[in-house]
Design a protein around this motif. Structure first.
Motif, PDB file in Angstrom:
ATOM      1  N   SER A 249      -3.678  53.378  35.426  1.00  0.00           N
ATOM      2  CA  SER A 249      -3.369  52.186  36.199  1.00  0.00           C
ATOM      3  C   SER A 249      -3.923  50.951  35.490  1.00  0.00           C
ATOM      4  CB  SER A 249      -3.982  52.313  37.602  1.00  0.00           C
ATOM      5  OG  SER A 249      -3.606  51.226  38.406  1.00  0.00           O
ATOM      6  N   CYS A 250      -3.039  50.034  35.084  1.00  0.00           N
ATOM      7  CA  CYS A 250      -3.425  48.878  34.273  1.00  0.00           C
ATOM      8  C   CYS A 250      -2.954  47.577  34.926  1.00  0.00           C
ATOM      9  CB  CYS A 250      -2.808  48.966  32.875  1.00  0.00           C
ATOM     10  SG  CYS A 250      -3.165  50.490  31.985  1.00  0.00           S
ATOM     11  N   PHE A 251      -3.628  46.500  34.607  1.00  0.00           N
ATOM     12  CA  PHE A 251      -3.230  45.203  35.165  1.00  0.00           C
ATOM     13  C   PHE A 251      -3.818  44.068  34.339  1.00  0.00           C
ATOM     14  CE2 PHE A 251      -3.849  42.021  38.845  1.00  0.00           C
ATOM     15  CZ  PHE A 251      -2.586  41.466  38.658  1.00  0.00           C
ATOM     16  N   SER A 279      -4.638  51.137  44.646  1.00  0.00           N
ATOM     17  CA  SER A 279      -5.453  49.931  44.757  1.00  0.00           C
ATOM     18  C   SER A 279      -6.466  49.760  43.639  1.00  0.00           C
ATOM     19  CB  SER A 279      -6.202  49.928  46.093  1.00  0.00           C
ATOM     20  OG  SER A 279      -7.152  50.980  46.140  1.00  0.00           O
ATOM     21  N   SER A 280      -6.685  50.793  42.815  1.00  0.00           N
ATOM     22  CA  SER A 280      -7.807  50.753  41.869  1.00  0.00           C
ATOM     23  C   SER A 280      -7.721  49.588  40.892  1.00  0.00           C
ATOM     24  CB  SER A 280      -7.927  52.084  41.110  1.00  0.00           C
ATOM     25  OG  SER A 280      -6.731  52.406  40.428  1.00  0.00           O
ATOM     26  N   ARG A 281      -6.542  49.337  40.333  1.00  0.00           N
ATOM     27  CA  ARG A 281      -6.447  48.242  39.361  1.00  0.00           C
ATOM     28  C   ARG A 281      -6.689  46.886  40.012  1.00  0.00           C
ATOM     29  NH1 ARG A 281      -0.190  49.426  37.931  1.00  0.00           N
ATOM     30  NH2 ARG A 281       0.745  49.079  39.970  1.00  0.00           N
ATOM     31  N   PHE A 282      -6.339  46.766  41.302  1.00  0.00           N
ATOM     32  CA  PHE A 282      -6.557  45.504  41.999  1.00  0.00           C
ATOM     33  C   PHE A 282      -8.010  45.369  42.453  1.00  0.00           C
ATOM     34  CE2 PHE A 282      -2.007  46.630  42.991  1.00  0.00           C
ATOM     35  CZ  PHE A 282      -1.467  45.800  42.013  1.00  0.00           C
ATOM     36  N   ASP A 283      -8.624  46.475  42.857  1.00  0.00           N
ATOM     37  CA  ASP A 283     -10.041  46.455  43.232  1.00  0.00           C
ATOM     38  C   ASP A 283     -10.908  46.041  42.048  1.00  0.00           C
ATOM     39  OD1 ASP A 283      -9.452  47.301  45.800  1.00  0.00           O
ATOM     40  OD2 ASP A 283      -9.777  49.423  45.352  1.00  0.00           O
ATOM     41  N   GLU A 284     -10.625  46.623  40.874  1.00  0.00           N
ATOM     42  CA  GLU A 284     -11.440  46.301  39.686  1.00  0.00           C
ATOM     43  C   GLU A 284     -11.157  44.882  39.185  1.00  0.00           C
ATOM     44  OE1 GLU A 284     -13.874  48.577  39.117  1.00  0.00           O
ATOM     45  OE2 GLU A 284     -12.826  49.320  40.903  1.00  0.00           O
ATOM     46  N   THR A 285      -9.906  44.444  39.322  1.00  0.00           N
ATOM     47  CA  THR A 285      -9.573  43.066  38.955  1.00  0.00           C
ATOM     48  C   THR A 285     -10.282  42.081  39.868  1.00  0.00           C
ATOM     49  OG1 THR A 285      -7.427  43.654  38.018  1.00  0.00           O
ATOM     50  CG2 THR A 285      -7.689  41.394  38.780  1.00  0.00           C
ATOM     51  N   LYS A 286     -10.345  42.384  41.146  1.00  0.00           N
ATOM     52  CA  LYS A 286     -11.044  41.514  42.101  1.00  0.00           C
ATOM     53  C   LYS A 286     -12.511  41.360  41.716  1.00  0.00           C
ATOM     54  CE  LYS A 286     -11.731  40.722  47.060  1.00  0.00           C
ATOM     55  NZ  LYS A 286     -13.170  40.386  46.966  1.00  0.00           N
ATOM     56  N   LYS A 287     -13.142  42.450  41.277  1.00  0.00           N
ATOM     57  CA  LYS A 287     -14.537  42.362  40.814  1.00  0.00           C
ATOM     58  C   LYS A 287     -14.662  41.343  39.696  1.00  0.00           C
ATOM     59  CE  LYS A 287     -15.977  47.200  41.523  1.00  0.00           C
ATOM     60  NZ  LYS A 287     -16.403  48.429  40.804  1.00  0.00           N
TER      61      LYS A 287
END
Length: 435
Positions: A249-251, A279-287
């Motif tokens: 999962s990439c973003f 949601s993982s790519r969005f959770d890590e991006t939010k961090k």
């Protein structure tokens, strides 16, 4: 499969943000200042984030007049076949229809439509093979490192039903890029073609595939303010997601808050247990985004026409005036971490090619002549540098006024003055020696 990929649980023990991704980076978009980096230089799978390069080349082709937005495209057999593979992100394209480039672009940028992407590649380069050559060449031109493009979509070649560009990879190869390289590509995309954000920020759009065949496209970037992982004040307006079994999962995301734009990249983002989720790519991006916006600010540290203490002038040889004033040509803007406003020293670096062996400029000197640069030397404890490797921000230092060459009489009188000054200096030294 490519030898570049890391194991899917490669988390750094010293990662203070606890970012669950094999590679990650956050940068400020106007300066290229790196705010955070984790394993940022290892080439990893990028999946449909590859379409950022297809988008860049398309926008460049539009700008240069090689392609027009209202230009029509008739799908090839290859494109039609791929477009009807419902296991891939697609809008169905028909052989008996013509599609405008603007509509194919929307399908690619918003819905990550793979066949529409190949259609754009064929329009620009005649074939996907020719276009992939352009992708790799453009990556080199933009200063990217640690990358390889084998197709224009980011799919695994195995998904292209034997029709993949065989010149660049094998039957199961896939595009790879480091987090830093992806950030560089996004940096150029946002700064060279900022209008693309108007498209990347569209949450939903309808694609007209044919008579009675309208496709509702929802943007795969679910961090957009009106979508499931978005919020009204997060400032997110791009850029591109990507998912394959190989890449995970990439973003690549971007957001603007309080006048500062941040670009982030996460490669193979997972939850805390190492599992890839929706949601993982969005959770890590939010961090990454929350960290960047909470801890950094773009500030004008030195204004235009700033003069460096002890370096306000430069001696001029054979000029009407014996020196010229120096000042900065433009203001110097820096990304400053909270509490580090005083962690920078102004350092003058002169261009030695402009000076003689004694450090003088030779008259005549023109106003606004670049003679060096003002470097903001960082004195803090931890710094990730800049996207393209420079360690410090700088701005040109120029001459503030003209200095004409002195005429022969003035130069002669100066010479006489120096002659008698040297004699007098010798006499006084001798007299002092008597006592």
């Amino acid at each position: 499969m490519s030898m570049f990929q890391l194991p899917k649980s490669a988390f750094a023990a010293d990662d203070v943000l606890d970012v669950h991704a094999n590679g990650a980076i956050a940068i400020e978009a106007s300066t290229g200042k790196v705010l955070y980096a984790k394993n940022a230089d290892t080439a990893l799978g990028i999946a449909s984030m590859s379409k950022m390069m297809t988008e860049y080349i398309l926008l460049e082709s539009i700008k240069e007049g090689k392609v027009k937005w209202d230009q029509e495209y008739t799908p090839s057999d290859y494109v039609v076949k791929i477009s009807h593979n419902t296991s891939l992100s697609n809008v169905p394209l028909r052989k008996d229809m013509k599609y405008k480039i603007i509509d194919l672009y929307h399908a690619m940028a918003i819905y990550s439509a793979n066949a529409a992407t190949i259609a754009i590649a064929e329009t620009i380069a005649g074939s996907e093979t020719n276009f992939v050559k352009m992708m790799n060449e453009k990556a080199k031109e933009l200063g990217l490192k640690d990358y390889k493009f084998v197709n224009c979509t980011g799919l695994n070649n195995s998904d292209l039903q034997g029709m993949y560009p065989k010149k660049f990879g094998g039957p199961t190869d896939e595009n790879v890029m480091s987090a830093r390289a992806a950030a560089k590509l996004a940096f150029h995309l946002v700064n060279d073609y900022p209008e693309m954000l108007k498209t990347s920020s569209i949450p939903k759009m309808v694609f007209h595939a044919g008579p009675g065949e309208d496709i509702n496209m929802q943007n795969w970037n679910w961090m957009l303010p009106t979508l499931v992982y978005g919020s009204k004040d997060n400032g997110v307006d791009g850029l591109k997601t990507g998912t394959t079994d190989f890449a995970g999962s990439c973003f690549t995301g971007t957001a603007m808050r309080n006048g500062m734009r941040v670009i982030t990249v996460v490669l193979n983002a997972t939850d805390s247990k190492g599992k890839s989720t929706k949601s993982s790519r969005f959770d890590e991006t939010k961090k990454l985004m929350d960290y960047a916006f909470s801890n950094f600010t773009v500030k004008e540290v030195y204004p235009k026409n700033y003069q460096i203490t002890k370096h306000k002038t430069l001696p001029v040889l054979k000029g009407k005036e014996k020196s010229v004033k120096l000042e900065t040509k433009e203001p110097l803007r820096l990304v400053v971490q909270n509490g580090e406003d005083k962690a920078y020293n102004p350092v003058l670096e002169l261009n030695k090619k402009k000076l003689d062996k004694d450090g003088n400029l030779l008259a005549p000197v023109k106003k606004n002549e670049v003679v060096g640069k003002l470097v903001a030397e960082y004195k803090g404890s931890k710094d990730y540098g800049y996207l393209y490797g420079q360690k410090s921000a700088s701005v040109d230092v120029v001459t503030a006024n003209n200095v004409d060459k002195a005429n022969w009489f003035v130069l002669m009188m100066r010479g006489i003055g120096h002659f008698f000054a040297n004699i007098w200096g010798g006499v006084t030294s001798t007299v002092k020696g008597w006592f």
